[in-house]
Enzyme design. Structure first.
Site, PDB file in Angstrom:
ATOM      1  CE1 TYR A   1      50.656  96.772  53.875  1.00  0.00           C
ATOM      2  CE2 TYR A   1      48.633  96.997  52.654  1.00  0.00           C
ATOM      3  CZ  TYR A   1      49.837  98.055  52.657  1.00  0.00           C
ATOM      4  OH  TYR A   1      49.374  99.065  52.693  1.00  0.00           O
TER       5      TYR A   1
ATOM      6  NE  ARG B   1      54.189  95.118  46.933  1.00  0.00           N
ATOM      7  CZ  ARG B   1      53.533  96.121  46.533  1.00  0.00           C
ATOM      8  NH1 ARG B   1      54.012  97.140  45.748  1.00  0.00           N
ATOM      9  NH2 ARG B   1      52.750  95.506  46.616  1.00  0.00           N
TER      10      ARG B   1
ATOM     11  NE  ARG C   1      53.358  93.840  74.350  1.00  0.00           N
ATOM     12  CZ  ARG C   1      54.393  94.549  74.029  1.00  0.00           C
ATOM     13  NH1 ARG C   1      54.806  94.722  75.434  1.00  0.00           N
ATOM     14  NH2 ARG C   1      54.349  96.054  73.428  1.00  0.00           N
TER      15      ARG C   1
ATOM     16  CG  HIS D   1      60.007  94.279  72.585  1.00  0.00           C
ATOM     17  ND1 HIS D   1      58.719  94.337  73.172  1.00  0.00           N
ATOM     18  CD2 HIS D   1      59.173  95.449  71.949  1.00  0.00           C
ATOM     19  CE1 HIS D   1      58.256  94.772  73.920  1.00  0.00           C
ATOM     20  NE2 HIS D   1      58.414  95.823  72.402  1.00  0.00           N
TER      21      HIS D   1
ATOM     22  CE  LYS E   1      50.921  96.623  49.760  1.00  0.00           C
ATOM     23  NZ  LYS E   1      51.101  98.289  49.713  1.00  0.00           N
TER      24      LYS E   1
ATOM     25  CD  GLU F   1      56.178 105.076  49.322  1.00  0.00           C
ATOM     26  OE1 GLU F   1      55.470 104.571  48.919  1.00  0.00           O
ATOM     27  OE2 GLU F   1      56.606 104.973  49.967  1.00  0.00           O
TER      28      GLU F   1
ATOM     29  CG  LEU G   1      55.914  99.486  48.025  1.00  0.00           C
ATOM     30  CD1 LEU G   1      56.400  98.289  49.245  1.00  0.00           C
ATOM     31  CD2 LEU G   1      54.253  99.299  48.256  1.00  0.00           C
TER      32      LEU G   1
HETATM   33  N1  PDD Z   1      49.071 100.979  49.173  1.00  0.00           N
HETATM   34  N2  PDD Z   1      53.398 103.281  47.927  1.00  0.00           N
HETATM   35  C1  PDD Z   1      52.769 103.122  49.689  1.00  0.00           C
HETATM   36  C2  PDD Z   1      53.076 103.220  50.510  1.00  0.00           C
HETATM   37  C3  PDD Z   1      52.148 101.711  49.008  1.00  0.00           C
HETATM   38  O1  PDD Z   1      51.064 101.871  50.179  1.00  0.00           O
HETATM   39  C4  PDD Z   1      51.007 101.523  47.468  1.00  0.00           C
HETATM   40  C5  PDD Z   1      49.760 100.579  47.693  1.00  0.00           C
HETATM   41  C6  PDD Z   1      51.964 101.877  47.709  1.00  0.00           C
HETATM   42  C7  PDD Z   1      51.678 101.268  45.637  1.00  0.00           C
HETATM   43  O2  PDD Z   1      51.681  99.762  44.966  1.00  0.00           O
HETATM   44  P1  PDD Z   1      50.635  98.764  44.469  1.00  0.00           P
HETATM   45  O3  PDD Z   1      50.948  99.501  43.275  1.00  0.00           O
HETATM   46  O4  PDD Z   1      51.910  97.609  44.597  1.00  0.00           O
HETATM   47  O5  PDD Z   1      49.871  98.848  44.662  1.00  0.00           O
HETATM   48  C8  PDD Z   1      52.523 103.249  47.598  1.00  0.00           C
HETATM   49  C9  PDD Z   1      48.172  99.726  49.063  1.00  0.00           C
HETATM   50  C10 PDD Z   1      47.324 100.088  47.752  1.00  0.00           C
HETATM   51  C11 PDD Z   1      47.203 100.030  49.625  1.00  0.00           C
HETATM   52  O6  PDD Z   1      48.005  99.598  51.129  1.00  0.00           O
HETATM   53  O7  PDD Z   1      45.886  99.754  50.251  1.00  0.00           O
END
Ligand code: PDD
Length: 293
Positions: free
Chosen positions: A33, A52, A100, A102, A147, A180, A205
């Protein structure tokens, strides 16, 4: 006005928007996403988010659901139909619907969902107020550069933060370093005045907001260091903040119940917030993207 979502080729009322029970996103979290900020009617860092998304899809060998250009048109249409000026767009791509099992299905057709939501415009006063974070073990898999919609450790971490009265949880790896937050990147200004955030690697991320802040710092001649920092270093830091597409750049004034610096928004943090907002207004997002780990 009722909200409209895009689901696999159709614009539908949000309340009726649904995917099949055998969508692999639902069954296996087999999808990725993006969340893109909308600021004053413009997407922030669209190119970065699309680059990304391309990285995440490529690493998982999920096909683009349509061309990049076509996706851009759909996103624009969802924003328009929902009349969102400030808020965000959510884009989810999964490996599609299949019985379903894997392994990857044969000839999968990726599913695509796009939604948009209004949010209050960026309010510097609120962002300067400062929030608390707690530190917890990072129990995620080892590919945080992707992501993925597989967010269970993030969900549990955020809940733990909320139950502790904190806004965010900072995730700590086996070496005692902060990687993070559960949905944001983590930053400190060390006791020696060095602006630090974890380097882009599999461990984090690489946030689009992070990239904008780094470029804004560079433009202003502010030195920074992309490297891991420990919980101890964070506890001794003068300042701290988090960045993400939904939190923008938010001051952190408490870590594990301990005040950061004097417990108020730090000088450099306040400056970075001003620089960040100017930067996205001038450039629309980071100009240099392409390395995600
Ligand atoms: N999350 N690290 C993680 C684990 C994240 O899920 C996110 C963003 C970030 C920051 O990335 P960016 O600056 O590109 O938004 C860092 C989004 C906002 C979410 O999951 O809602």
């Amino acid at each position: 006005m009722s909200r409209i979502a895009y689901v696999n080729g159709q614009y539908v009322p949000h309340l009726e928007a649904a995917v099949h029970v055998e969508d692999r996103g639902y069954q296996f979290a087999d999808g990725v996403y993006e969340v893109i900020t909308l600021h004053g009617g413009r997407m922030v860092g669209e190119k970065g988010h699309m680059d990304r998304l391309d990285h995440s899809l490529g690493e998982l060998r999920i096909d683009w659901p349509m061309s990049r250009q076509a996706l851009s048109v759909v996103i624009g249409e969802v924003i328009r139909r929902n009349r969102v000026g400030d808020g965000f767009v959510y884009i989810q791509v999964t490996r599609g619907v299949a019985r379903r099992d894997h392994p990857f299905p044969e000839n999968p057709e990726s599913s695509l969902v796009v939604t948009a939501r209004r949010m209050p415009p960026i309010d510097k006063e609120t962002l300067r107020q400062g929030v608390s974070v707690i530190t917890i073990p990072d129990i995620r898999w080892k590919r945080h550069d992707i992501k993925s919609v597989s967010l269970l450790p993030n969900v549990l971490g955020k809940q733990q933060a909320r139950e502790a009265g904190a806004y965010e949880a900072w995730l700590v790896d086996d070496d005692g370093n902060v990687t993070e937050g559960t949905s944001s990147n983590a930053w400190i200004v060390t006791k020696d005045g060095e602006l630090v955030t974890h380097n882009a690697s599999y461990a984090i991320l690489n946030g689009i907001t992070r990239l904008s802040v780094l470029e804004a710092a560079d433009e202003a001649g502010i030195k920074f260091s992309e490297r891991p920092f420990s919980v101890d270093e964070a506890l001794e830091a003068k300042e701290a903040f988090i960045t993400s597409s939904t939190s923008h750049l938010k001051a952190v004034t408490r870590i594990d119940g301990q005040s950061v610096g004097n417990g108020h928004v730090g000088e450099l943090t306040g400056r970075m917030l001003d620089l960040y907002v100017d930067f996205i207004e001038n450039h629309g997002g980071p100009r240099h993207t392409g390395t995600w780990n």
